[in-house]
Design an enzyme around this catalytic site. Sequence first.
Site, PDB file in Angstrom:
ATOM      1  N   CYS A 190       0.640  -1.171  -0.030  1.00  0.00           N
ATOM      2  CA  CYS A 190      -0.186  -0.008  -0.002  1.00  0.00           C
ATOM      3  C   CYS A 190       0.906   1.332   0.113  1.00  0.00           C
ATOM      4  O   CYS A 190       2.049   1.243   0.311  1.00  0.00           O
ATOM      5  CB  CYS A 190      -0.821  -0.087   1.222  1.00  0.00           C
ATOM      6  SG  CYS A 190      -1.980  -1.207   1.393  1.00  0.00           S
TER       7      CYS A 190
ATOM      8  N   ARG B 133      -4.486   1.609  -1.651  1.00  0.00           N
ATOM      9  CA  ARG B 133      -4.579   0.106  -1.195  1.00  0.00           C
ATOM     10  C   ARG B 133      -4.446  -0.958  -2.063  1.00  0.00           C
ATOM     11  O   ARG B 133      -4.773  -1.030  -3.154  1.00  0.00           O
ATOM     12  CB  ARG B 133      -5.983  -0.035  -0.487  1.00  0.00           C
ATOM     13  CG  ARG B 133      -6.344  -1.610   0.063  1.00  0.00           C
ATOM     14  CD  ARG B 133      -7.403  -1.462   1.046  1.00  0.00           C
ATOM     15  NE  ARG B 133      -7.465  -2.611   1.684  1.00  0.00           N
ATOM     16  CZ  ARG B 133      -8.557  -3.583   1.656  1.00  0.00           C
ATOM     17  NH1 ARG B 133      -9.572  -3.449   0.988  1.00  0.00           N
ATOM     18  NH2 ARG B 133      -8.384  -4.601   2.445  1.00  0.00           N
ATOM     19  N   LEU B 134      -3.501  -1.839  -1.850  1.00  0.00           N
ATOM     20  CA  LEU B 134      -3.413  -3.133  -2.338  1.00  0.00           C
ATOM     21  C   LEU B 134      -4.059  -4.141  -1.432  1.00  0.00           C
ATOM     22  O   LEU B 134      -3.596  -4.469  -0.361  1.00  0.00           O
ATOM     23  CB  LEU B 134      -1.741  -3.574  -2.679  1.00  0.00           C
ATOM     24  CG  LEU B 134      -1.634  -4.772  -3.068  1.00  0.00           C
ATOM     25  CD1 LEU B 134      -2.156  -4.812  -4.693  1.00  0.00           C
ATOM     26  CD2 LEU B 134      -0.169  -5.211  -3.121  1.00  0.00           C
ATOM     27  N   ALA B 135      -5.296  -4.585  -2.065  1.00  0.00           N
ATOM     28  CA  ALA B 135      -6.331  -5.314  -1.028  1.00  0.00           C
ATOM     29  C   ALA B 135      -5.647  -6.563  -0.850  1.00  0.00           C
ATOM     30  O   ALA B 135      -5.564  -7.395  -1.824  1.00  0.00           O
ATOM     31  CB  ALA B 135      -7.683  -5.178  -1.690  1.00  0.00           C
ATOM     32  N   ILE B 136      -5.242  -6.944   0.352  1.00  0.00           N
ATOM     33  CA  ILE B 136      -4.773  -8.607   0.435  1.00  0.00           C
ATOM     34  C   ILE B 136      -5.838  -9.162   1.529  1.00  0.00           C
ATOM     35  O   ILE B 136      -6.358 -10.092   1.226  1.00  0.00           O
ATOM     36  CB  ILE B 136      -3.362  -8.450   0.906  1.00  0.00           C
ATOM     37  CG1 ILE B 136      -2.632  -8.074  -0.338  1.00  0.00           C
ATOM     38  CG2 ILE B 136      -3.059  -9.919   1.184  1.00  0.00           C
ATOM     39  CD1 ILE B 136      -0.974  -7.800   0.041  1.00  0.00           C
TER      40      ILE B 136
ATOM     41  N   ASP C 195      -6.008  -6.739   9.835  1.00  0.00           N
ATOM     42  CA  ASP C 195      -4.999  -6.570  10.683  1.00  0.00           C
ATOM     43  C   ASP C 195      -5.259  -5.168  11.138  1.00  0.00           C
ATOM     44  O   ASP C 195      -4.743  -4.523  12.063  1.00  0.00           O
ATOM     45  CB  ASP C 195      -3.603  -7.043  10.536  1.00  0.00           C
ATOM     46  CG  ASP C 195      -3.245  -6.581   8.951  1.00  0.00           C
ATOM     47  OD1 ASP C 195      -3.970  -6.203   8.282  1.00  0.00           O
ATOM     48  OD2 ASP C 195      -2.066  -6.799   8.675  1.00  0.00           O
TER      49      ASP C 195
ATOM     50  N   ASN D 279       0.584   0.575   6.460  1.00  0.00           N
ATOM     51  CA  ASN D 279       0.891  -0.224   5.288  1.00  0.00           C
ATOM     52  C   ASN D 279       1.934  -1.396   6.143  1.00  0.00           C
ATOM     53  O   ASN D 279       2.502  -1.169   7.087  1.00  0.00           O
ATOM     54  CB  ASN D 279       1.931   0.353   4.421  1.00  0.00           C
ATOM     55  CG  ASN D 279       2.487  -0.519   3.400  1.00  0.00           C
ATOM     56  OD1 ASN D 279       1.769  -1.375   2.976  1.00  0.00           O
ATOM     57  ND2 ASN D 279       3.764  -0.451   2.876  1.00  0.00           N
ATOM     58  N   GLY D 280       1.391  -2.617   5.499  1.00  0.00           N
ATOM     59  CA  GLY D 280       2.451  -3.712   6.274  1.00  0.00           C
ATOM     60  C   GLY D 280       1.293  -4.982   6.678  1.00  0.00           C
ATOM     61  O   GLY D 280       0.182  -4.868   6.039  1.00  0.00           O
ATOM     62  N   GLU D 281       1.857  -5.656   7.648  1.00  0.00           N
ATOM     63  CA  GLU D 281       1.047  -6.811   7.787  1.00  0.00           C
ATOM     64  C   GLU D 281       1.338  -7.125   9.455  1.00  0.00           C
ATOM     65  O   GLU D 281       2.677  -7.170   9.742  1.00  0.00           O
ATOM     66  CB  GLU D 281       1.565  -8.195   7.056  1.00  0.00           C
ATOM     67  CG  GLU D 281       0.784  -9.410   7.528  1.00  0.00           C
ATOM     68  CD  GLU D 281       1.021 -10.553   6.459  1.00  0.00           C
ATOM     69  OE1 GLU D 281       0.410 -11.594   6.757  1.00  0.00           O
ATOM     70  OE2 GLU D 281       1.632 -10.377   5.665  1.00  0.00           O
TER      71      GLU D 281
END
Length: 150
Positions: A2, A44-47, A90, A67-69
């Site tokens: 993102c 957003r890069l939707a994951i 998350d 941004n991240g996980e």
Amino acid sequence: MCGVSGFVNMPEGIIPSVLNALKHRGPDTQSSVNFDNVSLLHTRLAIQDVLHAQQPMHFNEFTLVFNGEIYNHLELREELQEFSFSTSSDTETLLHLLIKFKEKAFAKLDGMFAFCLFDKKNRTMLFGRDRAGKKPLYYFQEGEKFLFCV
């Protein structure tokens, strides 16, 4: 990955060009919010939770761009029983964790991340990134102007 950015005391007219510059990092959605002289932007890069975990994410007077996980976000939800969750993301876990634990939340996080939490009531921003710097956080200040990006 993102794209995240924000600024204080900058003209709102730059928002479209910043979102466009970040679009390659988040092609699924581009959005922003403005609170007087504060703007928060997210591409957003939707994951995770593709349909519901839109950002900037709000809860009461707090707004998060991230941004991240967060690898351990499901376990962390066990410490957040007082909140009801509307997504499986998350991002929402991080938002509630920061509201509840503030700076002490950092010790609980396992993941790669960078974020900005804006408190509209107190007009403060809390920034954070993972210990290894996998998700770097950049900022610039000149006089009353401030901007950041992840």
